[in-house]
Motif scaffolding. Structure first.
Motif, mmCIF file in Angstrom:
data_model
loop_
_atom_site.group_PDB
_atom_site.id
_atom_site.type_symbol
_atom_site.label_atom_id
_atom_site.label_comp_id
_atom_site.label_asym_id
_atom_site.label_seq_id
_atom_site.Cartn_x
_atom_site.Cartn_y
_atom_site.Cartn_z
ATOM 1 N N VAL A 1 -52.468 -26.448 -6.130
ATOM 2 C CA VAL A 1 -52.256 -27.277 -5.007
ATOM 3 C C VAL A 1 -53.024 -26.751 -3.979
ATOM 4 O O VAL A 1 -53.756 -27.576 -3.111
ATOM 5 N N ALA B 1 -56.069 -28.616 -1.793
ATOM 6 C CA ALA B 1 -55.818 -28.728 -0.521
ATOM 7 C C ALA B 1 -57.358 -28.402 0.324
ATOM 8 O O ALA B 1 -57.859 -28.901 1.042
ATOM 9 N N GLU C 1 -57.420 -30.086 3.655
ATOM 10 C CA GLU C 1 -56.023 -30.475 4.263
ATOM 11 C C GLU C 1 -55.264 -28.983 4.409
ATOM 12 O O GLU C 1 -55.639 -28.122 3.458
ATOM 13 N N ASP D 1 -49.070 -29.305 3.532
ATOM 14 C CA ASP D 1 -49.008 -30.922 3.826
ATOM 15 C C ASP D 1 -48.823 -31.336 2.385
ATOM 16 O O ASP D 1 -48.161 -32.271 2.220
ATOM 17 N N LEU D 2 -49.771 -31.188 1.353
ATOM 18 C CA LEU D 2 -49.741 -31.339 -0.053
ATOM 19 C C LEU D 2 -48.316 -31.161 -0.509
ATOM 20 O O LEU D 2 -47.907 -32.203 -1.199
ATOM 21 N N GLU E 1 -45.910 -33.541 0.800
ATOM 22 C CA GLU E 1 -46.157 -34.863 0.209
ATOM 23 C C GLU E 1 -45.632 -35.232 -1.390
ATOM 24 O O GLU E 1 -45.257 -36.017 -1.806
ATOM 25 N N LEU E 2 -45.992 -34.012 -2.100
ATOM 26 C CA LEU E 2 -45.605 -33.915 -3.493
ATOM 27 C C LEU E 2 -43.865 -34.080 -3.593
ATOM 28 O O LEU E 2 -43.420 -34.541 -4.255
ATOM 29 N N LEU F 1 -52.373 -37.970 -5.008
ATOM 30 C CA LEU F 1 -52.440 -36.928 -3.684
ATOM 31 C C LEU F 1 -53.630 -37.383 -2.925
ATOM 32 O O LEU F 1 -53.732 -37.685 -1.846
ATOM 33 N N PHE G 1 -53.661 -38.972 0.861
ATOM 34 C CA PHE G 1 -54.474 -38.401 2.064
ATOM 35 C C PHE G 1 -55.714 -39.171 2.382
ATOM 36 O O PHE G 1 -56.289 -38.841 3.501
#
Ligand code: GTP
Ligand code: MG
Length: 370
Positions: free
Chosen positions: A6, A10, A15, A19-20, A23-24, A45, A49
């Motif tokens: 992740v 990112a 990003e 935040d990832l 979202e996940l 993802l 984004f």
């Protein structure tokens, strides 16, 4: 299937990892930044984004030279690269200095203006030989481990008044492991207590059968002090080099290996590299390890500015973005964008190696809580 952490994803999207993860979570997945996700999830993802998906293979973002073999007809003869090894105080540096003194291109007044970790001499019969200065056994092994096998011939220096010592034996073993041919230089033969024959006999115990003992390893009695035997040693090197039929393609983008590098207060990052194939020129854009740069100037081992350097030639390169490591490969690339891309990719990979701990799998995480 490709997997990516992740954190890495990112970084590529610029990003925040958190935040990832959020979202996940919204997508129904409990994942930490250090965990890997599969390609489909990653693509989902990226879309969430609002980024574009760009599938790139390793070959697109890095340089793989192993597949890139030069055609036979492009190969031309190149000088041998010789590394001097041996026990402490047996005279490696003295011998190198004495050999450097035989260089016909070095003017009387010129002297040694600059010391770099590698240098090239031209012998009386116009043969060029490159010597690597005091790389130490560790450096030799380390470079070899990193795939930077630049040495064609090893000169094993043994002091005739001292005999085979621990580092002599170490050097023999490293040379054998590298599969590099050896020439034995029995040094300090000017000393009254020198016993060269004893050295030859002791070498038999390590399966080194020199020519004087009817074997096929060349042995030369020398003295770095009186310069006795130096011409014979140079002849031995040239003979060995001929047998090896050393060749490289000089007419391509250059590749080189870093011999040593440092940060100079005035000139910035400097690297002494040995060109392994192609021709390195002023203005060339390159990647070296995780650094990129453009050749601002090239200096030969006498400190003279030169415009280009071909195979087996050691040169000092100015114009690096940072200080690379010994053994790093320098590759010339087509443009700055490519250089930046490769160096960014390598930097990211290097950081990743440093920061990622073994990602725990889902099962492990939960079983640890039980
Ligand atoms: P390290 O770099 O410390 O491993 O040593 P080295 O192998 O480079 O040896 P170096 O050239 O520094 O020589 C060690 C000593 O031996 C010095 O005092 C030299 O002057 C001396 N020496 C080297 N070669 C000869 C030689 O052929 N004859 C004599 N008599 N002395 C020598
Ligand atoms: Mg030395």
């Amino acid at each position: 299937p490709e997997a990516i952490t992740v954190q890495e994803l990112a970084q590529r999207m610029a990003e925040k990892g958190a935040d990832l993860v959020k979202e996940l979570f919204n997508l129904g997945m409990m994942v930490t930044v250090n965990q890997t996700i599969d390609q489909d999830t990653a693509e989902l993802l990226v879309e969430q984004f609002g980024h574009n998906i760009q599938r790139v293979s390793e070959a697109d973002v890095d340089i793989d030279t192993t597949e890139d073999v030069d055609p036979e007809e492009s190969l031309k003869a190149r000088p041998p690269v010789v590394t001097i090894m041996g026990h402490v105080d047996h005279g490696k540096t003295s011998l190198l200095d004495a050999l450097r003194g035989t260089d016909v291109t070095r003017g009387e007044a010129g002297g040694i203006t600059q010391h770099i970790g590698a240098y090239q001499i031209t012998t009386k019969d116009k043969q060029k030989i490159t010597f690597l200065d005091t790389p130490g056994h560790e450096a030799f092994t380390e470079m070899r481990a990193r795939g930077a096998n630049v040495t064609d011939i090893v000169i094993l220096v043994v002091a005739a008044d001292d005999g085979l010592m621990p580092q002599t034996i170490e050097a023999i073993n490293h040379t054998k492991a590298a599969g590099v041919p050896m020439i034995v230089a029995i040094n300090k033969c000017d000393k009254p207590e020198a016993k060269p024959q004893k050295i030859r006999e002791r070498l038999l115990e390590h399966e080194i059968v020199v020519e004087a003992m009817s074997g096929d390893v060349q042995d030369v009695e020398v003295s770095a002090k009186t310069k006795q035997g130096l011409d014979k040693l140079l002849e031995a090197i040239n003979l060995q080099a001929e047998l090896l039929e050393l060749k490289a393609n000089p007419d391509r983008d250059a590749e080189a290996t870093v011999i040593e590098a440092k940060l100079d207060k005035g000139k910035g990052p400097l690297a002494t590299v040995l060109v392994t194939r192609g021709t390195l020129r002023r203005g060339d854009i390159f990647v070296v390890g995780t650094e990129s740069g453009r050749v601002r100037a090239l200096h030969d081992d006498k400190g003279k500015q030169i415009k280009e350097a071909g195979p087996s030639m050691p040169v000092e390169v100015l114009g690096l973005g940072g200080v690379p490591n010994a053994g790093d490969q320098l590759s010339v690339v087509e443009n700055e964008q490519r250089a930046r891309e490769v160096s960014a990719y390598r930097t990211e990979k290097a950081n990743e190696k440093r920061t990622t701990m073994a990602p725990a799998s889902f099962e492990n995480m939960f079983s640890a809580l039980k």
